[in-house]
Write an enzyme that holds these catalytic residues in place. Structure first.
Site, PDB file in Angstrom:
ATOM      1  CB  SER A 112       2.321 -11.814  18.011  1.00 46.14           C
ATOM      2  OG  SER A 112       1.687 -13.076  18.099  1.00 46.14           O
ATOM      3  CB  ALA A 138      -5.885   4.132  24.375  1.00 45.40           C
ATOM      4  CG  HIS A 194      -1.974  -1.021   1.169  1.00 44.39           C
ATOM      5  ND1 HIS A 194      -2.468  -1.642   2.284  1.00 44.39           N
ATOM      6  CD2 HIS A 194      -2.613  -1.556   0.110  1.00 44.39           C
ATOM      7  CE1 HIS A 194      -3.392  -2.530   1.917  1.00 44.39           C
ATOM      8  NE2 HIS A 194      -3.488  -2.492   0.602  1.00 44.39           N
TER       9      HIS A 194
END
Ligand code: ACO
Ligand code: LMR
Length: 619
Positions: free
Chosen positions: A302, A295, A273
């Site tokens: 993983s 957060a 990308h």
């Protein structure tokens, strides 16, 4: 439809581009999901209009094509999605046009490489107008059991396997389309499946972000948990962390940012990308995963544990009684495409058509097994091609040359003969090439040019019944049948036809044997004794020499008779003379000749003064 919903089971979409396969996949998904109506309202294909034929289950349906967005929108005001397959050159322009319509609310930009500046402009416009854009550089997404964007979700087998024909409880969003399939599978294995999945696309600035869709999912009461796959590069994930921290996102969110290997591996890692590159520490996958974890987002250690975390989260929600049990529908069967079934050797069917002379399916078409380039390279010539396509034989040189000789000899015989005359009259009546030559060809028959077959038949009959030439002539007279191939309007013993002489000379030189020609010439001796115009004519000479040629090539008497029955020998005259008819047609057009009218003084008017009266006859 609520604000946070982009699609439902009634959504109608346009496909911009000639993407029939994507359309069919959408329809198969709809059918599998037991939607009442297909989700594709129409295709927008500026290069053409009409319909595409697609399948709704086993039934073939016509889906309309429109030349412009304007036309499509006018015809289907209920369609509010456009899946834009336009290339990167026109994707932005057409997306903007769609967003500017009153009815289209969501546009999916599939193209890769759309200029960033254009995407930003589009994103700003969409936000301002309460519209949605997914992409660019995306496969789109899927709303389980309701609506599928183009090719999202892969094949119908995948969709069936992952039960995407009915909604689960997970709202999924990823950057990559490929990874979204992976995500649907992981969700399927570890929860009751996805409710909706969106791939926002791999550009640096997608028109809508991961967060935009998570916030949509947050508002949707049907979505109980969210799963997100981020990617190295960009900072969108920090916005997500912020939204979790400030309470904008309250639903459990399992998330992993892929691309952690970029830091571990010594060299630079190339991801597909445009946006997947970390030019600073905070854009790395590690940094993002850390911030998300801090957060309060559920971040696995993983990618291997990703599924496990989804399972734990889902089970917890279930234990809390927050997951409604899924109603499992029995999806209908999607019929396999006939071509796919044939390719897999699953079906067979008798054919309705057969060709034994030409096969065009390979890279090069062939004439009776000889590829066209070999036909040219080896100099088959028109005689050799006729050998392959008519006789299905690789003819020897003398046979090819004889055929070419005949074609040259009969190519034309002036404007006075019936075929050329008709062609000329038709051309002068203002008709086109095809009508003109057809009107010439239809005159070819037992009196003009079409006596080749008959001649072959008559002389063969005489010879095989061991008749002397005189016996043959008498037998034909007794039957009151004109010997085909004998007689000419112009040529005679005194005015021989050079064309016949040329053919005879050729045959004598190259044919191993000429028994039927010899017989016909003996018959000619008898007929010309009666009248000097009763010579062996062009048709007759071609007819008997064709029989001799076939015999020399090893054809049996039975085979030759079958060929006569088919009209084989006349074909040489028809083919050759058509060259002349075309010449006459072009000649007239070139000369701009006016309508032909036959002169009165060339017509015998023998009309009675009044017709005979039919008296009433008593019964
Ligand atoms: N076999 C036997 N007798 C014949 C034949 C024949 N093929 N052709 C003409 N005759 C006889 C006629 O019966 C007539 O006899 P009669 O005087 O005793 O009554 C006499 O010869 C003259 O006949 P016409 O019809 O006046 O001859 P015409 O010259 O007009 O005809 C034609 C020419 C049409 C070609 C004629 O000979 C014929 O029908 N031949 C057979 C068909 C044929 O071979 N056509 C191809 C011509 S070549 C070409 O078109 C490329
Ligand atoms: C031809 O080839 O067309 C001719 O032999 C017929 C004719 O009448 O001249």
């Amino acid at each position: 439809m609520e604000d946070y919903e982009l699609f439902n089971r009634k959504t109608k979409a346009f496909i911009f581009g000639t993407q029939q396969r994507a359309g069919q996949r959408m329809l198969d998904f709809d059918y599998l999901s037991q939607r009442e109506t297909p989700s594709v309202a129409g295709f927008i294909t500026p290069t053409g209009e009409g319909y595409y034929h697609l399948f709704w289950g086993t039934k073939e349906i016509r889906v309309p094509r429109y030349r412009s967005i304007e036309e499509a929108v006018k015809a289907h005001p209920d369609a509010d999605v456009m899946i834009n397959f336009a290339s990167e050159r026109s994707s932005a322009e057409t997306t903007m046009e769609a967003l500017e319509t009153e009815t289209i609310r969501t546009v999916v930009m599939i193209a890769e490489g759309v200029p960033q500046r254009d995407t930003r402009k589009i994103a700003a416009f969409a936000k301002k107008n309460n519209k949605w854009v997914i992409g660019p550089a995306t496969v789109g997404g899927i709303k389980a059991g309701a609506f599928k964007i183009g090719n999202a979700g892969g094949t119908i087998e995948n969709i069936k396997e992952l039960k995407l024909y009915r909604p689960g409880s997970v709202g999924f969003v990823s950057v990559s389309g490929g990874m979204s399939n992976e995500g649907y599978n992981i969700c399927h294995l570890n929860s009751d499946g996805i409710y909706e999945g969106i791939a926002v696309g791999g550009d640096v600035y997608p028109a809508t972000t991961l967060l935009d869709h998570l916030l949509r999912y947050e508002k949707n009461p049907k979505i109980k948990m969210m799963v997100c796959l981020g990617e190295v590069g960009g900072t969108d994930e920090y916005e997500i962390a912020k939204a979790v921290k400030n309470g904008e996102i309250t639903k459990p969110l399992v998330m992993w940012v892929t691309g952690t290997c970029a830091k571990v591996l010594p060299g630079q890692v190339q991801f597909g990308h445009a946006g997947a590159k970390a030019d600073r520490e905070e854009a790395t996958a590690q940094a993002k995963n850390k911030a998300l974890r801090e957060a309060g987002v559920i971040v696995p250690n993983s990618f291997d544990d990703f599924g496990e975390k989804i399972r734990e989260t889902f089970e917890k929600l279930k234990a809390e009684g927050k997951i409604e049990p899924v109603v499992e529908p029995t999806p209908p069967n999607i019929p396999m495409d006939y071509s796919a079934a044939v390719a897999q050797g699953l079906v067979r069917r008798p054919t309705h058509f057969i060709s034994t002379i030409c096969d065009e399916r390979g890279e090069l078409h062939n004439y009776c097994g000889v590829p066209i380039d070999e036909v040219i390279k080896k100099g088959y010539g028109i005689g050799g091609v006729i050998g392959l396509l008519w006789f299905k034989k690789d003819l020897p040189k003398y046979a090819r040359e004889f055929i070419e000789l005949v074609l040259q000899i009969v190519a034309d015989h002036g404007p006075a003969v019936s075929g050329a005359h008709n062609t000329i009259v038709t051309a002068r009546a203002g008709k086109g090439l095809i009508e003109s030559i057809i009107s010439g060809i239809v005159t070819i028959g037992p009196r003009f040019g079409g006596a080749v077959n008959g001649a072959a038949e008559h002389f063969t009959w005489g010879l095989e019944n061991n008749m002397s030439p005189r016996e043959f002539v008498d037998a034909m007279k007794a039957k009151n049948v004109r010997i085909q191939g004998i007689g000419h309007r112009i040529h005679s013993v005194e005015n021989p036809d050079a064309r016949v002489q040329i053919m005879i000379e050729f045959a004598r030189k190259h044919f191993p044997k000429t028994p039927l020609l010899d017989y016909a010439l003996a018959v000619e001796k008898v007929t010309t004794m009666k009248k000097s115009s009763l010579i062996l004519n062009v048709d007759g000479c071609i007819g008997v020499l064709c029989v001799d040629l076939l015999k020399n090539l090893g054809y049996s008497d039975k085979e030759i008779k079958e060929m006569i029955k088919m009209g084989f020998f006349n074909a040489l005259f028809i083919l050759g003379r058509t060259i002349g008819f075309m010449g006459h047609y072009f000649d007239q057009k070139r000369l701009k000749t006016p309508l032909y009218r036959h002169p009165w003084d060339d017509i015998l008017y023998d009309v009675p003064e009044k017709p005979d009266k039919v008296e009433n006859v008593e019964k």
